[in-house]
Design a protein around this motif. Structure first.
Motif, short mmCIF file in Angstrom:
data_model
loop_
_atom_site.label_atom_id
_atom_site.label_comp_id
_atom_site.label_asym_id
_atom_site.label_seq_id
_atom_site.Cartn_x
_atom_site.Cartn_y
_atom_site.Cartn_z
N PRO A 89 0.83 -1.21 0.00
CA PRO A 89 0.00 0.00 0.00
C PRO A 89 0.86 1.26 0.00
O PRO A 89 1.97 1.25 0.54
N GLY A 90 0.34 2.32 -0.58
CA GLY A 90 1.11 3.56 -0.71
C GLY A 90 1.16 4.34 0.59
O GLY A 90 0.28 4.21 1.44
N CYS A 120 10.04 5.22 4.13
CA CYS A 120 11.27 5.31 3.36
C CYS A 120 11.32 4.24 2.27
O CYS A 120 10.77 3.15 2.44
N VAL A 121 12.00 4.58 1.18
CA VAL A 121 12.28 3.60 0.13
C VAL A 121 13.71 3.79 -0.36
O VAL A 121 14.33 4.83 -0.14
N LEU A 122 14.20 2.75 -1.05
CA LEU A 122 15.58 2.78 -1.56
C LEU A 122 15.53 2.65 -3.08
O LEU A 122 14.80 1.82 -3.62
N GLY A 123 16.32 3.50 -3.75
CA GLY A 123 16.47 3.39 -5.21
C GLY A 123 17.88 2.95 -5.52
O GLY A 123 18.84 3.47 -4.95
N ILE A 124 18.04 1.97 -6.40
CA ILE A 124 19.37 1.49 -6.80
C ILE A 124 19.51 1.72 -8.30
O ILE A 124 18.80 1.10 -9.10
N PRO A 133 8.35 -4.08 6.02
CA PRO A 133 7.88 -5.40 5.62
C PRO A 133 6.44 -5.41 5.10
O PRO A 133 6.07 -6.32 4.36
N ASN A 134 5.65 -4.40 5.45
CA ASN A 134 4.25 -4.44 5.03
C ASN A 134 4.00 -3.77 3.68
O ASN A 134 2.87 -3.56 3.28
N ARG A 135 5.07 -3.38 2.98
CA ARG A 135 4.91 -2.66 1.72
C ARG A 135 5.70 -3.34 0.61
O ARG A 135 6.78 -3.87 0.85
N ARG A 136 5.17 -3.28 -0.62
CA ARG A 136 5.89 -3.83 -1.77
C ARG A 136 5.84 -2.83 -2.91
O ARG A 136 4.86 -2.11 -3.05
N PHE A 137 6.90 -2.83 -3.73
CA PHE A 137 6.77 -2.19 -5.04
C PHE A 137 6.29 -3.27 -5.99
O PHE A 137 6.85 -4.38 -6.02
N THR A 138 5.24 -2.98 -6.75
CA THR A 138 4.78 -3.93 -7.77
C THR A 138 4.84 -3.23 -9.12
O THR A 138 4.86 -1.99 -9.18
#
Lengths: 106, 450
Positions: free
Chosen positions: B213-214, B219-223, B236-241
């Protein structure tokens, strides 16, 4: 073809500012099949947006289908710029219901 | 360098983030912590009046964690559109908060400061040289409008930030920035692809809003790699899809795959989205196409008066049925009473068309009660107070046809019933300006904070 509510075909329908002078409307369709049918028959078109949002054609910037996300985006001029004295929705995030309730010949 | 890792703590500095997510991000050894601190979305007031739309304590809380952790791990922190609107007054407000943190933690920060204000005389000169044009649906600009505008900012791109990163720094604080620029600057400096870096920045600037969920406060990480980038969630409760990331590409943009910015536009028509792991997505194919001449977007707001409002409700069905007639009569009764002619009186009716105004498809449908805001904008606060108060008292006791309740027409939830709202601004400048080079207008100031 039968008369269908847009909300039965889509899983996201939203509105938002794109800058202070534009309102952009996104519709994401539930399945590839629905999306392709809507796109092929151009069911979200300028005539529909003109009717739903009572805007002149020259106030519609663009209506564009985008395959990778099964979505169509329509961008129109805001009737009142964001934050101007008579504005009612500074972020433009609550202007989506005409599309949600729209009936199209699907 | 094979890859650059970028930690994005929150969608807007001050919106907050869980400390655990941030620390999880730090464990991935990021090369930079970057944050977008502003937006024009909250409207023209903040730029025009020089105020932040985010609370000072909330900004301080986020900055304290970011700056102390960045310093501890020896990586730079980059803040764009400081203070919310990114004019000098906003940047200086943010710097004051930073100085408090530096004192409290006894830090020594090598700092680079980039203001992005544009002098009004520069705007007028460029206007006369026909180097300024409105963005779609923006009104045209005149020298007089520029003179009345309180301050003008330009959305800067990566170039001034790259200059700021040319010497070793702990902190970069910048004025109004193109949102992705703070994330793309270090990678571009290190030779990574500009198109991929900006597209990655476009997603990182909203932190976890593009996840599922948004959330604007996680925080998120970009590589970033040579030919693609990877987005990774940090709780742990969030995913990028694939769907959540691809859908975000359309968010608050005029066009789904052509995204204009300083010096050129992003073309995402050839983008590919791939589910890399259950919570991460890999994106490739984003391209940057330079525009000639090089342009920047400039923004400005102008004060159009002062506002006073009165909030009230109506439960009487007989009255609700004839609201427009009653308001027209009240408007007429208020007119010419005080010799104040230059005002705008607006009855906002919630439960009818208060949200959609002229776009409302069903303004005839109204429920058993209505919320009303009596909204007055006049040349001075005093005049706005006078007109609002008089409109309120006139409406309260107005005798309309068929009236059965003669004690009063309006229910006020609050005492006092009227609220002075202060200055009202409207956007006056939202234009593109041609500039000679990408960074010559915006010099970098280096300093040590300790």
């Amino acid at each position: 073809m039968k008369k269908t509510r847009l909300m039965d075909l889509a899983h996201i329908i939203r509105s938002k500012n794109s800058g202070p002078y534009e309102l952009t409307l996104d519709v994401f369709f539930k399945t590839e099949k629905i999306y392709q049918t809507v796109k092929k028959r151009n069911l979200i078109n300028k005539t529909l947006i003109k009717r739903l949002y009572r805007v002149e054609e020259n106030r519609i910037l663009d209506i564009i289908y985008f395959d990778p996300v099964r979505a169509v985006k329509a961008t129109i001029a805001r009737p009142i710029p964001s934050g101007a004295v008579e504005d009612t929705d500074v972020y433009g995030a609550q202007q989506h219901m005409p599309l949600v309730d729209a009936i199209i010949n699907f | 360098m094979d890859e650059i890792r970028i930690l994005s703590p929150t969608a807007i500095l001050g919106y907050g983030f869980p400390r655990e997510s941030f620390l999880r991000g730090m464990k991935a050894s990021p090369h930079v912590i970057a944050v977008d601190a502003g937006s024009s979305d909250p409207g023209p007031f903040y730029l025009g009046h020089g105020k932040s739309f985010v609370d000072r304590n909330a900004v301080k809380r986020d900055l304290e964690i970011m700056i102390t952790q960045g310093k501890k791990h020896g990586i730079p922190v980059i803040i764009g559109t400081a203070g919310g609107s990114g004019a000098k007054v906003h940047v200086d407000w943010c710097m004051e908060i930073i100085r408090e943190i530096v004192r409290a933690h006894r830090l020594r920060l090598r700092t680079a400061l980039v203001y992005s204000d544009v002098e009004k005389k520069t705007v007028i000169q460029n206007l006369q040289k026909k180097k300024i044009r409105p963005l779609p649906f923006a009104p045209s600009l005149t020298p007089k409008i520029v003179r009345n505008t309180t301050r003008v900012v330009a959305q800067i791109g990566v170039d001034p930030l790259i200059k700021a990163l040319s010497k070793p720094v702990d902190l970069v604080v910048a004025g109004r920035c193109y949102d992705p620029a703070v994330f793309a600057a270090l990678p571009v400096k290190e030779g990574f692809d500009l198109g991929l870096a900006l597209h990655l920045g476009k997603i990182l600037e909203c932190a976890a809003i593009a996840a599922s969920p948004g959330s604007g406060r996680d925080c998120v990480l970009g590589i970033l790699k040579k030919n693609s980038f990877i987005l990774q969630t940090l709780s742990p409760n969030r995913r990028f899809t694939v769907n959540s990331v691809a859908a975000h590409t359309l968010y608050e943009k005029s066009h789904p795959f052509i995204l204009p910015g300083p010096g050129g536009h992003l073309d995402l028509s050839q983008c590919r989205f791939r589910q890399k792991t259950p919570n991460s997505v890999e994106v490739s194919g984003s391209q940057f196409v330079p525009d000639t001449p090089c342009t920047v977007k400039i923004e400005g707001a102008v004060c159009v008066g002062y506002r006073t409002i009165s909030i009230c409700g109506i439960r009487d069905r007989i009255m609700i049925r004839q609201l427009d007639d009653i308001f027209a009569a009240v408007r007429e009764a208020v007119k010419n009473n005080f010799g104040v002619r230059d005002y705008r009186l607006n009855f906002r009716v919630y439960g009818r068309d208060g949200v959609m105004g002229p776009l409302e498809p069903a303004p005839q449908e109204i429920g058993h009660e209505a919320g009303v805001i009596i909204d007055v904008v006049a040349a001075t606060q005093e005049e706005a107070n006078t007109i609002c108060g008089f409109t309120r008292s006139t409406a309260l006791h107005y005798g309309y046809p068929g009236r059965i309740a003669t004690a009063g027409n309006l229910a006020f939830p609050f005492s006092p019933s009227d609220t002075p709202m202060g200055a009202v601004y409207e956007f006056s400048i939202y234009h593109l300006m041609d500039i000679a080079g990408p960074s010559n207008l915006f010099p970098v100031k280096s300093m040590i904070l300790n």
